[in-house]
Design a protein around this motif. Sequence first.
Motif, mmCIF file in Angstrom:
data_model
loop_
_atom_site.group_PDB
_atom_site.id
_atom_site.type_symbol
_atom_site.label_atom_id
_atom_site.label_comp_id
_atom_site.label_asym_id
_atom_site.label_seq_id
_atom_site.Cartn_x
_atom_site.Cartn_y
_atom_site.Cartn_z
ATOM 1 N N SER A 1 -6.910 26.486 -38.171
ATOM 2 C CA SER A 1 -6.435 25.702 -37.625
ATOM 3 C C SER A 1 -5.441 24.528 -37.672
ATOM 4 C CB SER A 1 -8.017 24.884 -37.762
ATOM 5 O OG SER A 1 -7.398 23.887 -39.535
ATOM 6 N N THR A 2 -4.970 25.162 -39.106
ATOM 7 C CA THR A 2 -3.010 24.115 -39.895
ATOM 8 C C THR A 2 -2.658 25.222 -38.668
ATOM 9 O OG1 THR A 2 -3.690 23.602 -41.308
ATOM 10 C CG2 THR A 2 -1.759 23.806 -40.809
ATOM 11 N N ALA A 3 -2.275 26.365 -38.405
ATOM 12 C CA ALA A 3 -1.680 27.102 -38.006
ATOM 13 C C ALA A 3 -1.191 26.881 -36.185
ATOM 14 C CB ALA A 3 -1.521 28.774 -37.778
ATOM 15 N N PHE A 4 -2.698 26.826 -35.843
ATOM 16 C CA PHE A 4 -2.907 26.439 -33.936
ATOM 17 C C PHE A 4 -1.780 24.728 -33.680
ATOM 18 C CE2 PHE A 4 -6.326 30.082 -34.063
ATOM 19 C CZ PHE A 4 -5.601 30.261 -33.576
ATOM 20 N N ALA A 5 -2.216 23.819 -34.430
ATOM 21 C CA ALA A 5 -1.630 22.784 -34.810
ATOM 22 C C ALA A 5 -0.596 22.627 -34.496
ATOM 23 C CB ALA A 5 -2.435 21.866 -35.287
ATOM 24 N N GLY A 6 0.202 23.754 -35.248
ATOM 25 C CA GLY A 6 1.721 23.767 -35.809
ATOM 26 C C GLY A 6 2.015 24.259 -34.498
ATOM 27 N N VAL A 7 1.749 24.746 -33.444
ATOM 28 C CA VAL A 7 2.526 25.461 -32.187
ATOM 29 C C VAL A 7 2.589 24.265 -31.268
ATOM 30 C CG1 VAL A 7 2.387 27.053 -30.359
ATOM 31 C CG2 VAL A 7 1.362 27.552 -32.134
ATOM 32 N N ASP A 8 4.013 24.347 -31.010
ATOM 33 C CA ASP A 8 4.868 23.516 -30.219
ATOM 34 C C ASP A 8 4.285 24.118 -28.513
ATOM 35 O OD1 ASP A 8 6.728 22.393 -28.543
ATOM 36 O OD2 ASP A 8 8.063 22.461 -29.327
ATOM 37 N N ARG A 9 3.608 23.008 -28.347
ATOM 38 C CA ARG A 9 3.152 22.735 -26.760
ATOM 39 C C ARG A 9 3.763 23.027 -26.150
ATOM 40 N NH1 ARG A 9 -2.940 20.160 -26.796
ATOM 41 N NH2 ARG A 9 -3.403 20.550 -29.078
ATOM 42 N N SER A 10 5.286 22.792 -25.804
ATOM 43 C CA SER A 10 5.652 22.600 -25.010
ATOM 44 C C SER A 10 6.588 23.854 -24.100
ATOM 45 C CB SER A 10 7.382 21.672 -24.930
ATOM 46 O OG SER A 10 7.848 22.876 -26.047
ATOM 47 N N LEU A 11 6.305 24.887 -25.349
ATOM 48 C CA LEU A 11 6.327 26.443 -25.176
ATOM 49 C C LEU A 11 5.671 26.678 -24.436
ATOM 50 C CD1 LEU A 11 8.081 27.469 -28.471
ATOM 51 C CD2 LEU A 11 9.682 26.525 -26.472
ATOM 52 N N GLU A 12 3.563 26.487 -24.574
ATOM 53 C CA GLU A 12 2.853 26.605 -23.857
ATOM 54 C C GLU A 12 3.220 26.537 -22.610
ATOM 55 O OE1 GLU A 12 -0.271 27.605 -27.820
ATOM 56 O OE2 GLU A 12 -0.279 25.578 -26.108
ATOM 57 N N SER B 1 -1.825 33.575 -17.335
ATOM 58 C CA SER B 1 -2.717 32.830 -17.490
ATOM 59 C C SER B 1 -2.909 32.160 -19.321
ATOM 60 C CB SER B 1 -3.996 34.080 -17.469
ATOM 61 O OG SER B 1 -3.668 35.167 -18.479
ATOM 62 N N ARG B 2 -4.197 31.236 -18.754
ATOM 63 C CA ARG B 2 -4.412 30.712 -20.183
ATOM 64 C C ARG B 2 -4.224 31.652 -21.345
ATOM 65 N NH1 ARG B 2 -9.509 25.759 -20.288
ATOM 66 N NH2 ARG B 2 -7.752 24.828 -18.705
ATOM 67 N N TRP B 3 -4.715 33.565 -21.259
ATOM 68 C CA TRP B 3 -5.199 34.481 -22.095
ATOM 69 C C TRP B 3 -3.589 34.691 -22.297
ATOM 70 C CZ3 TRP B 3 -7.775 35.821 -26.266
ATOM 71 C CH2 TRP B 3 -7.580 37.211 -26.473
ATOM 72 N N GLY B 4 -2.996 34.696 -21.344
ATOM 73 C CA GLY B 4 -1.491 35.841 -21.759
ATOM 74 C C GLY B 4 -0.546 34.520 -22.661
ATOM 75 N N VAL B 5 -0.729 32.899 -22.234
ATOM 76 C CA VAL B 5 -0.073 32.600 -23.131
ATOM 77 C C VAL B 5 -0.650 32.736 -24.662
ATOM 78 C CG1 VAL B 5 0.149 29.445 -23.666
ATOM 79 C CG2 VAL B 5 0.080 30.326 -21.022
ATOM 80 N N PHE B 6 -1.563 32.914 -24.366
ATOM 81 C CA PHE B 6 -2.389 33.040 -25.831
ATOM 82 C C PHE B 6 -1.690 33.702 -26.696
ATOM 83 C CE2 PHE B 6 -5.332 34.458 -29.046
ATOM 84 C CZ PHE B 6 -5.570 32.984 -30.311
ATOM 85 N N VAL B 7 -1.890 35.154 -26.391
ATOM 86 C CA VAL B 7 -1.733 36.150 -26.774
ATOM 87 C C VAL B 7 0.039 36.715 -27.052
ATOM 88 C CG1 VAL B 7 -1.422 38.999 -26.402
ATOM 89 C CG2 VAL B 7 -3.529 37.562 -25.850
#
Length: 227
Positions: free
Chosen positions: A114-125, A134-140
């Motif tokens: 949860s801490t790692a996911f919260a720290g990901v820069d959403r602008s990159l996503e 796709s959402r799955w592609g962005v996640f992977v």
Amino acid sequence: MMPLLQDFDAAPLLLTLRVAGVATVLALLMGLALGWVVARTGLPGRGLLEAVCMLPLVLPPTVIGYGILVLMGRHGPVGGWLREHLDYTVMFHWHGAVIASTLAALPLALKGASTAFAGVDRSLEAAARTLRQSRWGVFVRVTLPLAWPGILAGTLLAFARAMGEFGATLMVAGSIPGQTQTASMAIYDAVQAGQDDAALLLALTVSAVSVVILVVSNRFLSARTAA
């Protein structure tokens, strides 16, 4: 040193590594899913969900063990069904030790994820989504690689915690030599039997493995902080 080595029984350590390994994989899978829900969704009650999953960190291990017994014991709702339909029980089986260790390790895997996911820069996503990912592609391809150092650090801590599980495992799986006797229980049994050399050697071995895990975990945490 040689007499000390003659007292060493590798079976509890090997069983501990097997139990901790399986428990860590299960805790990681659940931790990733729950960590995503906690950090990246607006699900009502997600704070309560996280608090419930973190309970094994603060509750006495005997409470966790008792909960497993109530749920998965021979007369429990899950355990009774498994016994009746599949002739299977986790009681006094190394699978029971896996369940206890998974619950003990889950809070660390969940918090790391949860801490790692919260720290990901959403602008990159968001930039990746403009490239028709796709959402799955962005996640992977984006989220998971960026979050991976924190997830791995939490996973290593979860593995160390699973290795040290004692109270709940004792209630659920017992301490049967060669079957459910993990390193922590073997140390306890050796001390009770006055086999101090065997207890010392096994304790030193487990401590050495745990120190290595903590050092590696701290390096990943440091790398994540520096990034």
